[in-house]
Design a protein around this motif. Structure first.
Motif, mmCIF file in Angstrom:
data_model
loop_
_atom_site.group_PDB
_atom_site.id
_atom_site.type_symbol
_atom_site.label_atom_id
_atom_site.label_comp_id
_atom_site.label_asym_id
_atom_site.label_seq_id
_atom_site.Cartn_x
_atom_site.Cartn_y
_atom_site.Cartn_z
ATOM 1 N N ALA A 288 -5.473 3.869 8.415
ATOM 2 C CA ALA A 288 -4.156 3.456 8.887
ATOM 3 C C ALA A 288 -4.040 3.805 10.364
ATOM 4 O O ALA A 288 -4.852 4.571 10.899
ATOM 5 C CB ALA A 288 -3.053 4.158 8.091
ATOM 6 N N PRO B 20 -1.776 0.426 6.598
ATOM 7 C CA PRO B 20 -2.877 0.983 5.808
ATOM 8 C C PRO B 20 -3.750 -0.125 5.223
ATOM 9 O O PRO B 20 -3.240 -1.148 4.769
ATOM 10 C CB PRO B 20 -2.160 1.751 4.695
ATOM 11 C CG PRO B 20 -0.821 1.117 4.589
ATOM 12 C CD PRO B 20 -0.466 0.612 5.953
ATOM 13 N N GLN C 58 2.448 3.940 1.632
ATOM 14 C CA GLN C 58 2.850 4.106 3.019
ATOM 15 C C GLN C 58 3.015 5.577 3.331
ATOM 16 O O GLN C 58 3.502 6.340 2.523
ATOM 17 C CB GLN C 58 4.189 3.403 3.260
ATOM 18 C CG GLN C 58 4.099 1.908 3.191
ATOM 19 C CD GLN C 58 3.597 1.289 4.476
ATOM 20 O OE1 GLN C 58 3.373 1.988 5.457
ATOM 21 N NE2 GLN C 58 3.401 0.003 4.485
ATOM 22 N N GLY D 8 0.646 6.036 10.541
ATOM 23 C CA GLY D 8 0.677 5.745 9.108
ATOM 24 C C GLY D 8 0.873 4.272 8.787
ATOM 25 O O GLY D 8 0.799 3.876 7.622
ATOM 26 N N GLU E 192 -8.811 4.973 2.602
ATOM 27 C CA GLU E 192 -7.914 4.140 3.387
ATOM 28 C C GLU E 192 -7.981 4.476 4.863
ATOM 29 O O GLU E 192 -8.348 5.585 5.257
ATOM 30 C CB GLU E 192 -6.460 4.300 2.905
ATOM 31 C CG GLU E 192 -6.249 3.728 1.525
ATOM 32 C CD GLU E 192 -4.803 3.383 1.226
ATOM 33 O OE1 GLU E 192 -3.911 3.884 1.934
ATOM 34 O OE2 GLU E 192 -4.584 2.614 0.287
ATOM 35 N N LYS F 195 0.827 -1.203 0.000
ATOM 36 C CA LYS F 195 0.000 0.000 0.000
ATOM 37 C C LYS F 195 0.866 1.259 0.000
ATOM 38 O O LYS F 195 2.049 1.220 0.248
ATOM 39 C CB LYS F 195 -0.877 0.005 1.246
ATOM 40 C CG LYS F 195 -1.803 -1.160 1.318
ATOM 41 C CD LYS F 195 -3.100 -0.848 0.596
ATOM 42 C CE LYS F 195 -3.919 -2.089 0.344
ATOM 43 N NZ LYS F 195 -3.969 -2.972 1.480
ATOM 44 N N SER G 275 3.244 10.654 1.533
ATOM 45 C CA SER G 275 2.969 9.308 1.043
ATOM 46 C C SER G 275 3.964 8.972 -0.052
ATOM 47 O O SER G 275 4.559 9.846 -0.667
ATOM 48 C CB SER G 275 1.554 9.264 0.483
ATOM 49 O OG SER G 275 1.458 8.278 -0.489
#
Lengths: 432, 181
Positions: free
Chosen positions: A186, A193, A24, A190, A184, A22, A417
């Motif tokens: 998380a 996710p 991150q 972070g 999403e 995913k 991200s």
């Protein structure tokens, strides 16, 4: 030393998270408080020969560093690495200027694991906390967040919010035929996710139910906007409105039984409340201008909302009992998307100043505005449930990223991200 | 005729066509490669004519564009100022062409998509985008197009044509698009 670097405001503490497929989010701390508390989080012990299933010390260290309240000692600078109380020599820590030390160790316990930890006050040579937590392999990260919460509360007097989650939208390939939108969720750092919804049509305005078990959002998957409620654990979801025109800005009431929203089926965008039990719809505002972005007061008796009834977007409050409306913002020509804080006495919102959009906080009593951010195109602020931090969306080098600022504006970090535009963060309520 | 317009015309930057009564119209996007001589056409009466001219030269091409009598596509993207939803004069002129086609082809349907630039909040922009699309719908309605032929969807700032963060991109993104179904 870390402290000097953090206060210099230039040091980037990069947290590489567990590899995954995913997008991150990685943490970069950009600024802490002026006088952070010196804290050492010693790497957690693991007496087995294999690699520990989760590096708890690192997770806890990065959690606490992110709060901006602490000056962290890097493990390489530690004179000893105690994992048990009898190995903690206060003098070693005192000469390094460390005020508090957290030690701990992870143990196997059958199929599960046990986490022992203890927090010490170096100057008073006293143990402040000692506890043992148990959980499965999959909950070790949660246990690390629990330890972080306990330490944070002990040292600051405020509950920690490290065990909370973030909701956000990732958009990829924007302005191409291959646009993809993902809703999403998380961890607050972070990590982990998971995708709740994926669509080729826009997804926006996601928010949590007060119990943290469901999310509400707007999806264009049918070609026009509709509001959905989705249960996180099961993925079960329901379209709750699909009226002609706008179906937007859903916000669940503090008791979770009603959804405030904006609908334009009456001709103009107005605020409505849908009762989830009776499915009765009640119109709250009735004006030819734009009324949108409702947010509940903690007592559920009023809403704040954005309206351009005065010519420009400004924030108003409506008492649900009387229907009485009052204007709250007067400074600046663009104030929008307010969220009331749990104390009911202040709010955060998007505020334009000299042509630039920032996140600002306002004291409702005095009307005093405190601009919290220095970036531009800042939007979608959402407050952590302990009231300490505000997460918001901003742009950096042409990409949408998330950033966090403390409610007093003194601490900042970013969550860039690795792919796509990340936007519209919503911080969960306390989950456990 | 306006002299500066004529200069623009000879420079080949603008396509011109004569409309009912008196108007000279510039169509900014996309600029056709070569200008055509001014077509000589009978003046067309404004709102709902009781007798439709028998000559129907407007048509929808494979791209979904409305092709005018001069063979050029009529603009179907209309631009707006920041936080405003008033139609510009050139939009009105283009829309009168669309209105004529829709009146004459009552089976035709359009969706009007409203968009904004990225500045400001997302939900406010959804509402603003709807305002822009609704401004197009109201204008077409005032020119005699039936309500059932039109629907409106706002994407707010979610669907930019230019994802960059600058004045030029913002100007292109503040728009309403008319799409024939």
């Amino acid at each position: 030393m870390m402290r000097a670097l953090l206060t210099a405001g230039t040091f980037l503490l990069l947290l590489a998270l567990a590899a995954g497929t995913k997008a991150q989010l990685t943490i970069e701390i950009t600024r802490g408080v002026d006088d952070p508390v010196p804290l050492a989080v010693v790497p957690f012990g693991w007496d087995e020969v294999d690699i520990p299933p989760e590096n708890l010390g690192d997770i806890i260290r990065f959690n606490l560093a992110r709060s901006g309240q602490f000056a962290m000692t890097a493990p390489v600078d530690m004179l000893s690495l105690p994992t048990r109380e009898q190995d903690v020599f206060f003098r070693d820590w005192r000469i390094q200027g460390v005020s508090y030390v957290l030690i701990g160790r992870l143990e196997r316990s059958g199929e599960d694991y046990r986490v022992h930890y203890a927090l010490f006050d170096v100057h008073r040579e006293r143990r402040l906390l000692q506890n043992t937590l148990e959980g499965s392999r999959g909950t070790l990260r949660d246990l690390a967040h629990d330890v972080s919460d306990a330490v944070y509360e002990e040292l600051t007097g405020m509950p920690g919010a490290f065990g909370t989650k973030l909701l956000y939208v990732v958009a990829q390939n924007i302005a191409t035929p291959n646009e993809v939108f993902r809703l999403e969720m998380a961890d607050a750092d972070g990590a982990r996710p998971t995708t709740l919804l994926r669509s080729n049509e826009p997804i926006l305005s996601a928010d949590w139910s007060p119990d943290g078990r469901s999310v509400v959002y707007v999806s264009f998957e049918t070609g026009k906007p509709a509001i959905y409620i989705q249960e996180i654990a099961t993925g079960r979801r329901e379209m709750i409105t699909d009226f002609e025109g706008l179906n937007g800005a859903p916000a669940l009431s503090p008791d979770g039984r009603q959804v405030a929203m904006v609908l334009s089926m009456g001709g103009a965008p107005d605020i409505y409340i849908l009762d989830l039990d009776t499915r009765r719809l009640r119109q709250v505002t009735r004006h030819f201008s734009i009324d949108t972005e409702p947010s509940w007061s903690p007592d559920g008796r009023s809403l704040v909302f954005t309206s351009n009834r005065g010519g420009r977007p400004q924030i108003y409050r409506v008492e649900l009992g009387s229907g009485q409306i009052e204007r709250l913002t007067f400074e600046g020509d663009y104030n929008a998307r307010a969220r009331l804080l749990d104390d009911g006495r202040s709010m955060i919102f998007v505020h334009r100043r000299r042509g630039t959009f920032h996140i600002a906080a306002m004291d409702l009593e005095s009307g005093e505005i405190n601009v919290l951010t220095e970036t531009s195109l800042d939007e979608s602020p959402s407050v952590a449930p302990n009231g300490s931090m505000v997460i918001y969306a901003t742009r950096e080098q042409g990409r949408g990223i998330l950033a966090v600022v403390s409610i007093d504006g003194r601490v900042r970090y970013r969550l860039p991200s690795t792919e796509g535009d990340v936007r519209e963060p919503a911080w969960s309520p306390f989950l456990r | 005729m306006n002299i500066s317009f004529m200069r623009g015309f000879t420079a080949g930057a603008l396509a011109l066509f004569v409309l009912a009564g008196c108007q000279t119209v510039a169509e900014p996007e996309p600029p056709p490669m070569e200008p055509e001589p001014m077509p000589e056409r009978p003046a067309e009466p404004a709102p709902p004519p009781t007798v439709t001219p028998p000559e129907r030269t407007q048509r929808i091409d494979v791209e979904g564009d409305l092709i005018g009598e001069d063979g050029q596509p009529i603009g179907r993207v209309f631009y707006f100022e920041f936080d405003r939803s008033e139609l510009r004069p050139e939009a009105r002129t283009q829309l009168s062409q669309h209105a004529r086609f829709l009146r004459e082809n009552s089976g035709s349907r359009v969706v009007i998509y409203g968009h904004t630039d990225e500045r400001g909040t997302r939900e406010y922009n959804l509402a603003l985008g709807e305002r822009r699309a609704a401004a197009v719908r109201s204008y077409l309605q005032s020119l005699g197009v039936a309500n059932r032929q039109m629907s409106v969807v706002s994407y707010g700032e979610e669907r930019p044509v230019d994802p960059r963060s600058n004045e030029q991109a913002w100007a292109l993104n503040r728009r309403a698009e008319l799409v024939y179904q």
